[in-house]
Design a protein around this motif. Structure first.
Motif, PDB file in Angstrom:
ATOM      1  N   LYS A  32       0.839  -1.141   0.193  1.00  0.00           N
ATOM      2  CA  LYS A  32       0.052  -0.251   0.030  1.00  0.00           C
ATOM      3  C   LYS A  32       0.905   1.393  -0.113  1.00  0.00           C
ATOM      4  N   GLN A  33       0.233   2.318  -0.475  1.00  0.00           N
ATOM      5  CA  GLN A  33       0.752   3.516  -0.402  1.00  0.00           C
ATOM      6  C   GLN A  33       0.464   4.333   0.960  1.00  0.00           C
ATOM      7  N   ASP A  34      -0.828   4.156   1.385  1.00  0.00           N
ATOM      8  CA  ASP A  34      -1.285   4.983   2.522  1.00  0.00           C
ATOM      9  C   ASP A  34      -1.328   4.240   3.919  1.00  0.00           C
ATOM     10  N   ARG A  35      -0.189   4.406   4.350  1.00  0.00           N
ATOM     11  CA  ARG A  35       0.085   4.162   5.893  1.00  0.00           C
ATOM     12  C   ARG A  35       0.502   4.938   6.751  1.00  0.00           C
ATOM     13  N   PRO A  36       0.584   5.026   7.953  1.00  0.00           N
ATOM     14  CA  PRO A  36       1.280   5.900   8.883  1.00  0.00           C
ATOM     15  C   PRO A  36       2.586   6.085   8.709  1.00  0.00           C
ATOM     16  N   TRP A  37       3.256   6.466   7.638  1.00  0.00           N
ATOM     17  CA  TRP A  37       4.868   6.460   7.620  1.00  0.00           C
ATOM     18  C   TRP A  37       5.633   7.138   8.675  1.00  0.00           C
ATOM     19  N   MET A  38       6.814   6.666   8.733  1.00  0.00           N
ATOM     20  CA  MET A  38       7.809   7.366   9.478  1.00  0.00           C
ATOM     21  C   MET A  38       8.228   8.512   8.693  1.00  0.00           C
ATOM     22  N   PRO A  39       8.351   9.741   9.374  1.00  0.00           N
ATOM     23  CA  PRO A  39       8.821  11.007   8.527  1.00  0.00           C
ATOM     24  C   PRO A  39       9.695  10.762   7.517  1.00  0.00           C
ATOM     25  N   GLU A  40      10.943  10.078   7.557  1.00  0.00           N
ATOM     26  CA  GLU A  40      11.765   9.988   6.558  1.00  0.00           C
ATOM     27  C   GLU A  40      11.515   9.205   5.266  1.00  0.00           C
ATOM     28  N   VAL A  41      10.420   8.482   5.549  1.00  0.00           N
ATOM     29  CA  VAL A  41       9.697   8.111   4.108  1.00  0.00           C
ATOM     30  C   VAL A  41       8.528   8.156   3.676  1.00  0.00           C
ATOM     31  N   SER A  42       8.175   9.474   4.531  1.00  0.00           N
ATOM     32  CA  SER A  42       6.727   9.724   4.306  1.00  0.00           C
ATOM     33  C   SER A  42       6.324  10.388   2.915  1.00  0.00           C
ATOM     34  N   GLN A  43       7.343  10.703   2.179  1.00  0.00           N
ATOM     35  CA  GLN A  43       7.106  11.568   0.676  1.00  0.00           C
ATOM     36  C   GLN A  43       7.670  10.471  -0.353  1.00  0.00           C
ATOM     37  N   VAL A  44       7.020  10.539  -1.492  1.00  0.00           N
ATOM     38  CA  VAL A  44       7.328  10.004  -2.543  1.00  0.00           C
ATOM     39  C   VAL A  44       8.166  10.606  -3.601  1.00  0.00           C
ATOM     40  N   LYS A 104       9.317   5.917 -10.125  1.00  0.00           N
ATOM     41  CA  LYS A 104       7.958   6.384 -10.924  1.00  0.00           C
ATOM     42  C   LYS A 104       7.231   4.965 -10.845  1.00  0.00           C
ATOM     43  N   GLN A 105       7.607   3.762 -10.958  1.00  0.00           N
ATOM     44  CA  GLN A 105       7.054   2.588 -11.010  1.00  0.00           C
ATOM     45  C   GLN A 105       6.432   2.473  -9.601  1.00  0.00           C
ATOM     46  N   LEU A 106       7.104   2.826  -8.557  1.00  0.00           N
ATOM     47  CA  LEU A 106       6.606   2.274  -7.244  1.00  0.00           C
ATOM     48  C   LEU A 106       5.377   3.586  -6.902  1.00  0.00           C
ATOM     49  N   GLN A 107       5.551   4.563  -7.440  1.00  0.00           N
ATOM     50  CA  GLN A 107       4.449   5.600  -7.250  1.00  0.00           C
ATOM     51  C   GLN A 107       3.250   4.941  -7.857  1.00  0.00           C
ATOM     52  N   GLN A 108       3.434   4.357  -9.008  1.00  0.00           N
ATOM     53  CA  GLN A 108       2.194   3.898  -9.715  1.00  0.00           C
ATOM     54  C   GLN A 108       1.863   2.541  -9.158  1.00  0.00           C
ATOM     55  N   ALA A 109       2.493   1.793  -8.842  1.00  0.00           N
ATOM     56  CA  ALA A 109       2.194   0.341  -7.868  1.00  0.00           C
ATOM     57  C   ALA A 109       3.181   0.089  -7.027  1.00  0.00           C
ATOM     58  N   PRO A 110       2.948   0.117  -5.819  1.00  0.00           N
ATOM     59  CA  PRO A 110       3.983  -0.192  -4.828  1.00  0.00           C
ATOM     60  C   PRO A 110       4.261  -1.556  -4.807  1.00  0.00           C
ATOM     61  N   LYS A 111       5.666  -1.852  -4.191  1.00  0.00           N
ATOM     62  CA  LYS A 111       5.882  -3.382  -4.210  1.00  0.00           C
ATOM     63  C   LYS A 111       6.719  -3.585  -2.660  1.00  0.00           C
ATOM     64  N   TRP A 112       6.492  -5.065  -2.462  1.00  0.00           N
ATOM     65  CA  TRP A 112       7.094  -5.407  -1.182  1.00  0.00           C
ATOM     66  C   TRP A 112       8.686  -5.352  -1.312  1.00  0.00           C
ATOM     67  N   TYR A 113       9.177  -5.108  -0.109  1.00  0.00           N
ATOM     68  CA  TYR A 113      10.510  -5.208   0.303  1.00  0.00           C
ATOM     69  C   TYR A 113      10.744  -6.603   0.340  1.00  0.00           C
ATOM     70  N   ASN A 114      11.905  -7.234  -0.043  1.00  0.00           N
ATOM     71  CA  ASN A 114      12.362  -8.641   0.223  1.00  0.00           C
ATOM     72  C   ASN A 114      13.590  -8.956   0.574  1.00  0.00           C
ATOM     73  N   THR A 115      14.106  -9.267   1.766  1.00  0.00           N
ATOM     74  CA  THR A 115      15.322  -9.338   2.383  1.00  0.00           C
ATOM     75  C   THR A 115      16.351 -10.011   1.387  1.00  0.00           C
ATOM     76  N   LEU A 116      15.815 -10.987   0.595  1.00  0.00           N
ATOM     77  CA  LEU A 116      16.728 -11.849  -0.179  1.00  0.00           C
ATOM     78  C   LEU A 116      16.956 -11.296  -1.666  1.00  0.00           C
ATOM     79  N   ILE A 117      15.656 -10.956  -2.193  1.00  0.00           N
ATOM     80  CA  ILE A 117      15.830 -10.889  -3.754  1.00  0.00           C
ATOM     81  C   ILE A 117      15.444  -9.328  -4.287  1.00  0.00           C
ATOM     82  N   ARG A 118      14.848  -8.573  -3.429  1.00  0.00           N
ATOM     83  CA  ARG A 118      14.602  -6.958  -3.565  1.00  0.00           C
ATOM     84  C   ARG A 118      15.193  -6.155  -2.383  1.00  0.00           C
ATOM     85  N   ASN A 119      16.283  -5.853  -2.337  1.00  0.00           N
ATOM     86  CA  ASN A 119      16.670  -5.127  -1.319  1.00  0.00           C
ATOM     87  C   ASN A 119      17.499  -3.986  -1.685  1.00  0.00           C
TER      88      ASN A 119
END
Length: 404
Positions: free
Chosen positions: A113-125, A295-310
């Motif tokens: 999701k894009q709409d969570r109560p984010w910490m300040p340092e990652v609150s903006q896109v 830009k891609q994450l703004q259009q479609a958020p993705k999950w972080y993955n410790t192994l393959i997407r970090n």
């Protein structure tokens, strides 16, 4: 009956006995192997299910405890019944598989999701616009430029003088945002002059956080970082990164923010390594690749993955899309703490400083690239000059030019 016939019959009997014994042993070994594999599969399935509930029920500790206990009991009963072939073992196994499939289906569906109560340092896109008259002129919106200090009463930060790979303080994350500031910055990609890889360590030399800083001919560097997008009151968890705890974010930031807070506030050990052998078109492609990621994450958020997407694998995916030959695949892309060694072994660290050859081995590289001793006396007041920190951390290091 002749003596030879008797001997032949005895040999045939012995041969049949041996074959039967071998066949029995092989069958027994196969059964044991199958049971061991079954135990491993069921154990892994149970641990994976337990990890999902451990992470996603953090806010409900009592419910989490009950669910984890039920998973453990159900798994052990299923395992015991299946191995002993007791009554109703098929039903226990079918029930375990059915519940696991339902959990797997929910996990696969779980949307970022894009709409969570984010910490300040990652609150903006991060967003950007391109000049219609000059495609090299890029204006970046939501560039992070925070002021950071250590919390009042926090443990005194004493910087190591030698290469070190743990936090310099026992209690980490004693950082306080003094001023939240998101700014715009316009850069000219025709003025790009180089790239530095920055590695930050806090838990040993095997694992680090990797950032890239782009240097410009007439401006201070600009850093990009692939970050977990933490919610308020969340902290980094390598295990959580396996089970969709965090979304991923692209952060563009001034070094006086995103690097300074690691070296001078959190006490992480930070190293900066300039890269040689890249052309300006390649560096421009890499810069634009970060923008496209954002830009891609703004259009479609993705999950972080410790192994393959970090923080490291995403960088190397982009780099290898530009030049796979000079940046071959290597296990150290997964063991991110060894990225500098990877660069050294593939001839990507500069061999000259101020036009003179040097013979630094990897140990000397770590010593010269270590930021913390250079900024040990660098104060909050010093950090108000946006150019002071980037200049300080590069002292004594080569600044390789881009190849034609």
């Amino acid at each position: 009956m002749s003596k030879n016939s008797t001997v032949s019959n005895k040999n045939n009997t012995l041969s049949s006995t041996s074959s039967a014994a071998f066949s029995g042993s092989a069958k027994k070994a196969a059964v044991i192997t199958a049971k061991i594999l079954f135990c491993l599969v069921l154990l892994i399935a149970a641990l994976w299910a337990g990890l999902i509930f451990w992470v996603h029920l953090t806010d409900y500790p009592i419910l989490r405890g009950v669910v984890l206990t039920l998973i453990a009991v159900f798994s052990l009963v299923t395992l015991k019944c299946s191995l002993s072939q007791s009554s109703y073992w098929q039903r226990w196994l079918a029930g375990f598989v059915s519940l696991w499939v339902l959990l797997a289906a929910w996990f696969a569906w779980l949307p970022p999701k894009q709409d969570r109560p984010w910490m300040p340092e990652v609150s903006q896109v991060l967003q950007f616009t391109q000049s219609p008259s000059n495609p090299n002129l890029i204006t970046l919106h939501n560039v992070r430029n925070f002021d950071w200090e250590r919390a009042p009463g926090a443990e005194k930060l004493v910087q190591p003088t030698q290469p070190y790979y743990y936090k310099a303080v026992e209690k980490g994350d004693q950082d306080v945002v003094v001023n939240e500031r998101w700014s715009e910055r316009t850069v000219d990609l025709s003025k790009l002059s180089g790239v530095d890889i920055i590695n930050s360590y806090w838990m040993g030399e095997q694992i680090g956080h990797t950032l890239l800083s782009f240097r410009f001919e007439d401006e201070r560097p600009l850093s990009f970082s692939i970050e977990i997008r933490k919610e308020q009151d969340e902290s980094f968890s390598a295990f959580g990164g396996f089970v969709k705890q965090f979304e991923i974010a692209v952060v563009a930031s001034e070094e006086r923010d995103i690097v300074y807070t690691r070296s001078n506030v959190r006490g992480e050990q930070v190293y900066i390594f300039p890269i040689q052998g890249l052309s300006q078109p390649q560096v421009q492609q890499l810069f634009r690749a970060y923008l496209q990621q954002a830009k891609q994450l703004q259009q479609a958020p993705k999950w972080y993955n410790t192994l393959i997407r970090n923080c490291t694998t995403v960088i190397f995916d982009m780099v290898r899309a530009i030049d796979a030959e000079d940046f071959p695949w290597d296990y150290r892309i997964l063991m991110s703490g060894y990225v500098p060694n990877y660069l050294y072994d593939h001839g990507l660290l500069p061999e000259q400083i101020e036009g003179k050859a040097h013979q630094w081995d990897m140990e000397q590289w770590y010593t010269n690239a270590h930021i913390n001793p250079k900024v040990a006396d660098f104060s909050f007041e010093d950090n108000q000059d946006p150019d002071a920190y980037p200049e300080k951390v590069r002292q004594g290091l080569p600044q390789p030019k881009l190849v034609p």
